[in-house]
Design a protein around this motif. Structure first.
Motif, short mmCIF file in Angstrom:
data_model
loop_
_atom_site.label_atom_id
_atom_site.label_comp_id
_atom_site.label_asym_id
_atom_site.label_seq_id
_atom_site.Cartn_x
_atom_site.Cartn_y
_atom_site.Cartn_z
N PHE A 297 0.84 -1.21 0.00
CA PHE A 297 0.00 0.00 0.00
C PHE A 297 0.86 1.24 0.00
CE2 PHE A 297 0.48 -1.78 4.29
CZ PHE A 297 1.10 -0.74 4.95
N ASN A 298 0.21 2.38 -0.26
CA ASN A 298 0.84 3.69 -0.09
C ASN A 298 0.37 4.29 1.23
OD1 ASN A 298 2.31 4.01 -2.57
ND2 ASN A 298 0.34 4.24 -3.61
N LEU B 241 4.17 3.13 -8.55
CA LEU B 241 5.35 2.28 -8.40
C LEU B 241 4.91 0.83 -8.62
CD1 LEU B 241 5.74 4.28 -5.24
CD2 LEU B 241 7.81 4.05 -6.58
N PRO B 242 4.59 0.51 -9.88
CA PRO B 242 3.91 -0.77 -10.15
C PRO B 242 4.73 -2.00 -9.83
CG PRO B 242 4.57 0.28 -12.20
CD PRO B 242 4.84 1.27 -11.12
N LYS B 243 6.06 -1.83 -9.80
CA LYS B 243 6.89 -3.03 -9.59
C LYS B 243 7.41 -3.15 -8.16
CE LYS B 243 8.08 -4.25 -14.17
NZ LYS B 243 9.10 -4.62 -15.14
N LEU B 244 7.12 -2.16 -7.34
CA LEU B 244 7.61 -2.22 -5.96
C LEU B 244 6.69 -3.13 -5.15
CD1 LEU B 244 9.81 -1.03 -4.07
CD2 LEU B 244 8.12 0.68 -3.38
N PRO B 245 7.21 -4.26 -4.65
CA PRO B 245 6.33 -5.26 -4.05
C PRO B 245 6.11 -5.09 -2.55
CG PRO B 245 8.53 -6.17 -4.29
CD PRO B 245 8.60 -4.73 -4.74
N VAL B 246 6.38 -3.89 -2.01
CA VAL B 246 6.23 -3.69 -0.56
C VAL B 246 5.46 -2.40 -0.27
CG1 VAL B 246 8.28 -4.99 0.17
CG2 VAL B 246 8.52 -2.58 -0.47
N ALA B 247 4.91 -2.33 0.94
CA ALA B 247 4.26 -1.10 1.40
C ALA B 247 5.30 -0.01 1.54
CB ALA B 247 3.59 -1.36 2.75
N ARG B 248 4.90 1.23 1.31
CA ARG B 248 5.88 2.31 1.32
C ARG B 248 5.25 3.63 1.74
NH1 ARG B 248 3.57 1.66 -4.18
NH2 ARG B 248 4.17 -0.47 -3.74
N ILE C 169 8.57 15.15 9.67
CA ILE C 169 8.57 14.95 8.22
C ILE C 169 7.20 15.26 7.64
CG2 ILE C 169 10.37 13.16 8.33
CD1 ILE C 169 8.20 11.04 8.09
N ASP C 170 7.16 15.45 6.33
CA ASP C 170 5.88 15.59 5.62
C ASP C 170 5.76 14.45 4.63
OD1 ASP C 170 4.57 17.88 6.65
OD2 ASP C 170 6.15 19.12 5.76
N VAL C 171 4.76 13.62 4.84
CA VAL C 171 4.52 12.52 3.90
C VAL C 171 3.86 13.11 2.66
CG1 VAL C 171 3.32 10.33 3.54
CG2 VAL C 171 4.27 10.87 5.79
N ILE C 172 4.33 12.67 1.50
CA ILE C 172 3.78 13.19 0.24
C ILE C 172 3.25 12.04 -0.62
CG2 ILE C 172 5.27 15.24 0.22
CD1 ILE C 172 7.02 13.66 -1.86
N THR C 173 2.43 12.42 -1.59
CA THR C 173 1.90 11.42 -2.53
C THR C 173 2.97 11.13 -3.58
OG1 THR C 173 -0.28 12.33 -2.14
CG2 THR C 173 -0.02 10.99 -4.12
N PRO C 174 3.19 9.85 -3.92
CA PRO C 174 4.20 9.56 -4.94
C PRO C 174 3.86 10.28 -6.25
CG PRO C 174 3.41 7.53 -3.90
CD PRO C 174 2.57 8.64 -3.37
N GLU C 175 4.91 10.81 -6.90
CA GLU C 175 4.70 11.53 -8.16
C GLU C 175 4.11 10.62 -9.23
OE1 GLU C 175 8.44 13.32 -9.36
OE2 GLU C 175 8.65 14.14 -7.34
N LYS C 176 4.58 9.37 -9.17
CA LYS C 176 4.14 8.39 -10.18
C LYS C 176 3.86 7.08 -9.48
CE LYS C 176 6.91 10.51 -13.76
NZ LYS C 176 8.14 10.49 -14.53
#
Ligand code: MN
Length: 503
Positions: free
Chosen positions: A383-384, A418-425, A409-416
Motif C-alpha cells: 500500500f501507499n 510504483l507498479p513493480k515495488l512489491p512492498v508497502a511504502r 517529516i511531511d509525507v507526500i503522494t508519490p509523483e508516479k
C-alpha cells in the motif's frame, strides 16, 4: 486493542492549613470542577480523578505513596490553588515513581475588576503558589512537564492530553515483555545495546526464544484457525489472483495465515507486547513472517526486524500514545532516496513489515519472491501512505546511555505509480530538508530503523523522554546543523557527567 480509558491521572491540589476550613472547602470544590472538566475533554484520553488537597507534609507523602501503588494510576497532575509551602512536598516527591505534570492554571480566567478584594487574592494565588511548587521540583531535579494556561482552553487540554498519552506509554513499558526470535542480523551494530540497562532504565525486559518454539505453534495451528484468518484476509484486502481460491499460490497464502496464527498465540499466551525476528534464523518456518508481522502491528504489537528490540519497544510505546487518534504508526526504515534538485524525497519501506494502520485505502495482498533469507515467497500487504505531517523516531544505545532522536517529516503522494515495488511504502520530505535532516540524523547516530507515526507528536515524545530521563534530540524546521552538532556535544558532556563517560 490498546484501551487508554482504563488509566487514571490523579489531580492533586496543593494548599495549606493557613486559610481556614471555608477557603479549603472552596479549593476542593474548584479542584473537583477542573478535574471533571479535564476528564470530560476529548483531548484527554484517560480518566482524571480529583484525589485530595495537600495541606501537610503527611498528606503529600501519603498521596505519592498511594499513587506509586495504584495499578491504573499513570501519573499526577498537580496544581497549587493557593500557596503551598513546598518543603512539605519533599518527602513525597522524593518517593514518587510516577510521572508528574504541573498544571499552572487558575480557577477564574479573568480578574474580577469590580469585586476583587484581599479574600479573593488569598484564595487565587497560583501565580505565586505554583512558583514555590516548581522550585522544589527543580531543586529535586525532578523531570516533569509544566503546562501553563486557563484549564478550559483547548490548547491547555491538548498539552495535558499529550502528556497523558506519554504517561500511558511509560506505564505500559513497566514490566512489559518483548520477545526475540533469533538474534540480530549478524554484524549489525545499531540494533545491539545493553538490555540490562534498558530494563533498569525503561522497565521492560527483552528475552530470546528459539524459532523452533514458534515453529511448533505454527505447525499446531488448526485448519479452522487458518480458515478463519483466510476469511478475514479475503474480507479486508484486495487479493492478488495467485492467492485466490484455486490460485497457484493458495498454499503459500494458507501457510502465511498459519504463521500468523502461531505467532499470535505464542505472543498472546506469553503476555508479550511485541517481538523481533530475523531472516537469518527462520529454521522450520516456510516464509519470513510478512502479513503476520504487519497485522500484529496493526493490533498494537511492537515490532522490530533483524532483532531490533529497541525499535520494537519504541513502536509499541508509540502505538500506546497513538491509541484512538487518527493516523497510523509503523515500524519503518529509510530505504532509498529521490535526490532530485526540485524535491529531495525519502522512500521509506521494509522488506515486508510495514503496518497497515498507515495504509491509504484498502491494502493489496500479494506474494512475491524475496531474495534475502532463502525461504519461500512471503505473502505481504502492499500500500501507499496518505500525505500529511508525521514523525520518525529512533532510539540508540551509546554505551553509557540511550538517546532518542526524532525527525519531523511531511509525507507526500508519490509523483508516479510504483507498479513493480512489491512492498508497502511511504514517501516523505524530512524537515528542515533532506540535506540537513539526514546529516543531523547521521551525526546523532540515529538508526536506519524507526518508529513512524502520523498520530504521535513531537510533544508526546518529548514528554516521554523526560519520563524516561533520556536525551531527546529533535530535527525539525528550526534545525540548524551547526547548532545541532553543538547540542550533541554539550549533551554528551551533560549526560556524561550524570551517567559516566565512555570512549
Ligand atoms: Mn531492516
Amino acid at each position: 486493542m490498546i484501551d487508554l480509558n482504563k488509566f487514571e491521572v490523579w489531580f492533586i491540589t496543593g494548599s495549606q492549613q493557613l486559610y481556614g476550613a471555608a477557603a479549603l472547602k472552596q479549593v476542593a470544590a474548584n479542584s473537583q470542577e477542573i478535574a471533571r472538566a479535564l476528564g470530560r475533554s476529548s483531548e484527554i484520553p484517560v480518566k482524571v480523578i480529583f484525589k485530595s488537597v495537600v495541606k501537610t507534609p503527611e498528606d503529600a507523602t501519603s498521596i505519592c505513596q498511594e499513587a506509586n501503588m495504584a495499578r491504573n494510576c499513570i501519573g499526577l497532575l498537580t496544581w497549587c490553588h493557593t500557596f503551598s509551602p513546598s518543603k512539605m512536598w519533599i518527602n513525597g516527591l522524593k518517593q514518587l515513581h510516577k510521572p508528574l505534570c504541573h498544571l499552572h492554571t487558575q480557577h477564574n480566567r479573568d480578574i474580577p475588576w469590580s469585586s476583587i478584594d484581599m479574600d479573593f487574592m488569598n484564595l487565587n494565588q497560583a501565580a505565586h503558589g505554583d512558583r514555590e511548587h516548581g522550585f522544589i521540583m527543580s531543586r529535586l531535579r525532578l523531570n516533569r512537564k509544566v503546562v501553563v494556561g486557563f484549564w478550559q482552553d483547548i490548547s491547555v487540554q491538548k498539552r495535558i492530553g499529550a502528556w497523558c498519552r506519554a504517561a500511558a506509554a511509560w506505564h505500559d513499558w513497566q514490566g512489559a515483555k518483548f520477545c526475540r526470535f533469533g538474534d540480530n542480523m549478524r554484524e549489525v551494530a545499531v540494533t545491539e545495546g545493553d538490555k540490562v540497562m534498558a530494563q533498569m532504565k525503561f522497565g521492560y525486559s527483552v528475552n530470546g526464544y528459539g524459532v523452533g518454539d514458534l515453529v511448533k505453534r505454527v505447525n499446531s495451528a488448526s485448519g479452522k484457525e487458518v480458515d478463519s484468518l483466510i476469511q478475514e484476509y479475503e474480507a479486508s484486502y484486495s487479493l492478488a489472483p495467485k492467492l485466490r481460491k484455486n490460485g497457484e499460490s493458495r498454499g503459500s497464502f494458507r501457510e502465511a495465515a498459519r504463521i500468523e496464527a502461531g505467532l499470535r498465540s505464542f505472543l498472546t499466551e506469553g503476555g508479550f507486547k511485541g517481538f523481533t525476528d530475523t531472516f537469518e534464523d527462520l529454521h522450520g518456518l516456510a516464509q519470513l513472517p510478512g502479513i503476520a508481522a504487519q497485522r500484529l502491528m496493526a493490533d498494537g504489537f511492537g515490532f522490530g526486524a533483524e532483532g531490533d528490540w529497541k525499535t520494537c519497544a519504541l513502536v509499541r510505546a508509540m502505538k500506546v500514545m497513538a491509541s484512538g487518534l487518527k493516523g497510523g504508526t509503523s515500524f519503518m526504515e529509510d530505504y532509498t532516496y529521490h535526490l532530485n534538485p526540485k524535491r529531495n524525497v525519502v522512500l521509506g519501506a521494509h522488506m515486508l513489515e510495514i503496518c497497515p494502520s498507515i495504509a491509504k485505502g484498502k491494502p493489496s495482498c500479494e506474494i512475491h519472491p524475496l531474495g534475502i533469507g532463502g525461504k519461500a515467497d512471503p505473502v505481504r500487504l502492499v500500500f501507499n501512505t496518505p500525505p500529511g505531517p508525521a514523525i520518525n523516531a529512533s532510539i540508540v544505545h551509546l554505551g553509557n546511555r540511550f538517546r532518542l532522536l526524532l525527525n519531523e517529516i511531511d509525507v507526500i503522494t508519490p509523483e508516479k505509480p510504483l507498479p513493480k515495488l512489491p512492498v508497502a511504502r511511504a514517501l516523505w520530505m524530512p524537515k528542515p530538508n533532506l540535506e540537513a535532516a539526514a546529516a543531523a540524523w547521521i551525526y546523532a547516530g540515529g538508526a536506519h530503523h524507526t518508529g513512524f507515526s502520523q498520530a504521535v507528536t513531537t510533544e508526546m515524545i518529548e514528554d516521554f523522554s523526560a519520563m524516561a530521563g533520556v536525551e531527546l534530540v529533535v530535527i525539525d524546521s528550526d534545525t540548524k546543523l551547526r547548532h545541532f552538532k553543538q547540542e550533541l556535544e554539550w549533551n554528551d558532556i551533560a549526560y556524561g557527567i550524570r551517567s559516566g563517560f565512555v570512549s
